[in-house]
Scaffold this active site. Structure first.
Site, PDB file in Angstrom:
ATOM      1  N   GLY A  74       0.924  -1.265   0.230  1.00 47.69           N
ATOM      2  CA  GLY A  74      -0.022  -0.334   0.078  1.00 47.69           C
ATOM      3  C   GLY A  74       0.656   1.289  -0.022  1.00 47.69           C
ATOM      4  O   GLY A  74       1.688   1.346   0.726  1.00 47.69           O
ATOM      5  N   THR A  75       0.855   2.043  -0.756  1.00 45.56           N
ATOM      6  CA  THR A  75       1.337   2.884  -0.730  1.00 45.56           C
ATOM      7  C   THR A  75       0.955   4.791  -2.397  1.00 45.56           C
ATOM      8  O   THR A  75      -0.346   3.731  -2.932  1.00 45.56           O
ATOM      9  CB  THR A  75       2.967   3.362  -1.020  1.00 45.56           C
ATOM     10  N   THR A  76       1.202   5.621  -2.174  1.00 47.06           N
ATOM     11  CA  THR A  76       0.323   6.457  -3.289  1.00 47.06           C
ATOM     12  C   THR A  76       1.736   7.488  -3.246  1.00 47.06           C
ATOM     13  O   THR A  76       1.899   8.097  -2.245  1.00 47.06           O
ATOM     14  CB  THR A  76      -0.737   7.530  -2.784  1.00 47.06           C
TER      15      THR A  76
END
Length: 278
Positions: A74-76
């Site tokens: 999970g990341t952006t």
């Protein structure tokens, strides 16, 4: 006497090195552990008794391409070019499956004063390969007496990771910089794919970031407009994506090199943007 006492406790198991297997040759046994350590003679690492790496990894294999351990990453991350350089914005939450391992992960790697790399996927893979890239960029400068171009740096990274295609690497990175041709932005992933473009977003929150970017992005943004747009895109991604969060870290790549613009907690940004909409 001490040695005899230890032997009495442990027992005489004969050749106690039997059963150590190496990653390079899992069916062979280490003949001696005294010359440079276990497996040193064969140039391989020794593993504990009874551990076969292939058997150990079998429960985690999915698909038909070798070992692919599927974890939820999970990341952006976001980067885009505009008239004053390249904007880079990322969140700082690192997750291990459904567990949030840290809220202070550094997802922008400062390769040199004119090159930045972003991280998404497996943090260990991204950190290792981008540090390797930093080493090669430094060697290039020492040999050629000039900075490496953004295009060449991204090509180096793509060539390095493509040699390990299908072996379980997990990374989606953006290489941002400024060279003699002006601002540059490239996307490189673990398959060796390399793309040049004006805007990229990676990670589990990328669709939310793209939604904000598509509504307001243009190439003639002012510096302040670019700062606001990048921060807003990452914030709304963290708001909707459970695997993104922490702080919004922003960098601006200029002709004179990169600068760190800001680092703001998404909780503070929530109150700011909520107040604007009321």
């Amino acid at each position: 006497e001490e040695d005899m006492a230890l032997l009495d406790v442990c027992g005489d198991g004969g050749d106690w090195t039997r059963g150590f297997s190496s990653f390079a040759a899992p069916t062979q046994c280490v003949s001696s552990l005294w010359a440079g350590g276990a497996g040193a003679g064969a140039g391989a690492l020794a593993v504990p008794l009874g551990l076969d790496p292939v058997t150990f990894l079998e429960p985690y294999i999915e698909g038909d391409e070798g070992v692919q351990i599927q974890l939820h990453h999970g990341t952006t991350t976001l980067a885009f070019k505009f008239q004053h350089g390249v904007m880079v914005a990322v969140d700082s939450r690192a997750s291990a499956g459904s567990y949030v391992s840290t809220q202070d992960a550094k997802k922008v790697i400062e390769i040199n004063p004119y090159l930045l790399g972003t991280m998404s996927g497996c943090a260990a893979d991204c950190m290792y390969w981008e540090r390797m890239l930093a080493k090669h960029c430094r060697i290039y400068k020492l040999r050629n007496k000039k900075r490496i171009s953004v295009s060449a740096a991204s090509k180096l990274l793509a060539n390095m990771v493509s040699e390990y295609k299908g072996m379980g690497l997990s990374m989606g990175t953006m290489i941002c910089g400024w060279d003699s041709k002006g601002p540059g932005l490239y996307y490189v992933d673990d398959n060796g794919l390399r793309l040049s473009g004006s805007m990229f977003s990676t990670g589990s929150g990328q669709s939310y970031a793209y939604g904000v970017m598509d509504s307001s992005y243009r190439s003639d943004l002012s510096i302040q407009e670019a700062y606001d747009l990048a921060q807003r895109a990452i914030y709304y991604a963290t708001h909707r994506d459970a695997y993104s969060g922490g702080t919004v870290n922003m960098y601006h790549m200029r002709e004179s090199g990169w600068i760190k613009v800001s680092q703001e907690d998404v909780g503070d940004l929530y109150h700011r943007y909520t107040a604007k909409t009321q």
